[in-house]
Design an enzyme around this catalytic site. Structure first.
Site, PDB file in Angstrom:
ATOM      1  N   CYS A  32       0.826  -1.190   0.000  1.00  0.00           N
ATOM      2  CA  CYS A  32       0.000   0.000   0.000  1.00  0.00           C
ATOM      3  C   CYS A  32       0.858   1.237   0.000  1.00  0.00           C
ATOM      4  O   CYS A  32       2.074   1.179  -0.050  1.00  0.00           O
ATOM      5  CB  CYS A  32      -0.862   0.009   1.246  1.00  0.00           C
ATOM      6  SG  CYS A  32       0.139   0.282   2.725  1.00  0.00           S
TER       7      CYS A  32
ATOM      8  N   LYS B  18       3.253  -1.211  -7.763  1.00  0.00           N
ATOM      9  CA  LYS B  18       4.558  -0.766  -8.245  1.00  0.00           C
ATOM     10  C   LYS B  18       5.696  -1.255  -7.362  1.00  0.00           C
ATOM     11  O   LYS B  18       6.716  -1.740  -7.850  1.00  0.00           O
ATOM     12  CB  LYS B  18       4.581   0.768  -8.312  1.00  0.00           C
ATOM     13  CG  LYS B  18       5.870   1.350  -8.870  1.00  0.00           C
ATOM     14  CD  LYS B  18       6.034   0.994 -10.329  1.00  0.00           C
ATOM     15  CE  LYS B  18       7.293   1.581 -10.925  1.00  0.00           C
ATOM     16  NZ  LYS B  18       7.514   1.122 -12.300  1.00  0.00           N
TER      17      LYS B  18
END
Length: 606
Positions: free
Chosen positions: A2, A601
């Site tokens: 997160c 990512k």
């Protein structure tokens, strides 16, 4: 996994945290949430989907000096509103956001349930806040309760906590997971990523593993270890800019980052090369003496970069190179010979499996460790013996483009530097190689400005693609296949061209799309042989070849021509072709280019 963002200061915290979450959204985007204090009581809002959904749900009338927020990429519990962070205790008196995985959460949860705690989510995160709340009820000591809770957790985590009894305080901690503090005038930011607050502050402190921080309005940050021994931390101030967060007129970050590659190459070459040799600063202070083997460890695209490095370094520096997947390396008890050099590659410098492999290296041998990453404030950069930075700037698109090619260029330069140090490359060959790499920025611009963007996949309805390449082209095919999976959601597999006859050729039927990379001149005719094999079975062949090899049209259905270049520059140019093809196919299939499903990512959990 997160993004965490928090604010404490004189300004209205809510819009600042929502803005910060928007900048962290590339780290996780299945849900988002925010916690703040309204009239002395905890207020929490959550939403499934992008941060824009959360922004729509939060009233603009809310004003508060403190808030914490979170963007989520699910690891425990499905994406839903009740699994979204922040999580609160049973009395809704404290809220917590968390990144990582708590490995002993089940045991702790059962212990708390026996004490009467009722859980409202499926996440491991809720265990932390419920555990803290129970301890705080007993002691009424905020910091001691936080420390006690952290010491009971097993796994990797970064977290931030607020309590309605202490509206002027935020607590945060890190253990094998990134968390950075940004310091302004009478304000402090908490973030998983420095870029989220650079608009407001370039002065930072990075929490090291096993540290917690106490933030108070108008007071200096107090940092402790988990035993509450005080730690003095330096503040690092950097030149900062927000330019990377602007799409600059491009429709997607991925496309913008594709076009930024020539500038990235120029930065790397300026820092590493001069005339026909290397700058004094390149690997300054890091001895290449007595290195007898290399162990490269990485994940995902970085692993493919390492795989190409193996081919290149073995061929030009005459030294054995072993390439390892980080998630496997730590569990297979590898043999590390004396005088080995470990090279760990991670774009973010926070990849959990790669950092775990680093710990394993330290246990197994006294081998020196070289890091290659993109973030100076990262855990990898701080833990290795020496770090080379790829100078790519912020990469927002989940599918790596400029960071990957920057890794390739830096690894190739490392191979040349090693070959020169070992005196196994002729000076004329070294000069030609360096010049060939110096030509790369302009060749890339030429290619990006060519008709490649007019290409459309005629086989777009196919659900399975095969990539073939030999020698330097094989690792590049592996990366191209990964790109197709990541953003076009197409099954794609890469094989060494010579391996087709050993099994994969059974997959060929009429019309099967086979993308063949013919960019390695030393095996060009052998690669043509592989094309003939699949054409004999009526495959549809898309051939990528240098401009000077237009004879490829006689044996293929489609051709994409790449500018002629030095052998060491060719893999990078062919990589860019694969990136553009994947981008184009994603557009054709209508998928989300910058935020592909199920991907994040920065992979900061194992």
């Amino acid at each position: 996994m997160c993004g965490i963002f928090g604010y404490l200061g004189e300004k209205n915290a809510v819009p600042l945290v929502l803005e910060g979450l928007s900048k962290l959204e590339y780290r996780g985007y299945d849900s988002a949430g925010i916690a703040t204090l309204v009239e002395g009581r905890l207020f929490v809002e959550k939403a499934v989907g992008p941060v824009s959904q959360l922004c729509s749900a939060v009233s603009s009338d809310i004003h508060s000096q403190a808030a914490i927020g979170h963007t989520r990429w699910a690891t425990h519990g499905e994406p839903s509103r009740f699994n979204a962070h922040p999580h609160v205790d049973m009395d809704a008196s404290c809220a917590l956001v968390h990144n990582g995985i708590i490995e002993n959460f089940q045991k702790l949860k059962e212990e708390l349930e026996e004490q009467g705690v009722v859980f409202s989510s499926d996440t491991d995160t809720e265990v932390i806040v419920q555990l803290f709340a129970r301890r705080y009820k007993e002691t009424r000591d905020l910091i001691q309760s936080f420390s006690w809770t952290l010491k009971r957790l097993q796994g990797s985590f970064a977290c931030a906590l607020m309590h309605q009894d202490h509206p002027e305080v935020l607590l945060c901690a890190a253990h094998e997971s990134p968390l950075i503090l940004g310091l302004g005038e009478d304000e402090v930011f908490i973030s998983s990523d420095i870029h989220a607050f650079l608009k407001y502050s370039g002065c930072t402190q990075t929490l090291a593993s096993g540290e917690l921080a106490v933030l108070r309005i108008g007071k200096s940050i107090e940092t402790y270890n988990f035993e509450l021994a005080r730690i003095q931390k330096e503040v690092r101030c950097i030149d900062h800019t927000e330019d990377s967060l602007d799409k600059k007129g491009f429709d997607y970050y991925m496309l913008k980052e594709l076009y930024e590659q020539p500038e990235v190459f120029e930065r790397i070459l300026h820092l590493t090369c001069e005339e026909n040799g290397f700058t004094e600063s390149f690997l300054k202070g890091f001895s290449l003496d007595e290195i007898q083997s290399l162990h490269i460890v990485a994940c995902g695209s970085s692993y493919h970069a390492g795989y190409l490095a193996k081919y290149v370094i073995e061929s030009i520096a005459s030294i054995p190179v072993y390439v390892e997947t980080a998630s496997e390396f730590r569990y297979r008890q590898p043999y590390i010979a004396e005088h080995s050099l470990a090279i760990l590659i991670s774009q973010s410098g926070e990849t959990a499996d790669t950092l775990a492999a680093l710990n394993e290296f330290r246990k197994l041998s006294k081998a020196r460790v070289l890091g290659i990453c993109n973030v100076r404030e990262s855990a990898l950069a701080s833990r290795v013996d020496h770090c080379l930075f790829i100078e790519a700037g912020l990469e927002v698109g989940v599918a790596s483009t400029k960071a990957f090619t920057a890794q390739l260029l830096l690894l190739i330069l490392l191979g040349l530097r090693l070959a020169n140090h070992r005196q196994v490359i002729a000076q004329e060959d070294l000069a030609q190689a360096i010049q060939g790499l110096k030509d790369l920025p302009n060749l890339t611009r030429l290619f990006l400005d060519s008709s490649i963007h007019d290409w459309r996949c005629r086989q777009i309805e196919e659900t399975s693609f095969i990539f073939l390449g030999r020698r330097f082209m094989y690792p590049i095919c592996m990366e191209a296949a990964l790109k197709l999976k990541e953003i076009a959601y197409v099954e794609a597999n890469a094989y060494p061209a010579g391996e087709m006859k050993h099994g994969p050729i059974a997959l060929i039927r009429e019309g099967t799309p086979v993308i063949v990379y013919c960019g390695d001149r030393s095996v060009y005719t052998k690669t043509i042989g592989a094309i003939m094999e699949v054409k004999a079975r009526k495959a549809y062949v898309i051939a990528l070849a240098p401009e000077s090899n237009r004879d490829i049209a006689a044996v293929s259905d489609e051709q994409i021509y790449i500018p002629d270049s030095h052998d060491l520059a060719a893999p990078i140019l062919f990589t860019i072709a694969g990136q553009i093809m994947a981008y184009t196919m994603a557009l054709q299939r209508g998928t989300e280019v910058d935020r592909p499903r199920n991907l994040a990512k920065s992979v900061t959990v194992e």
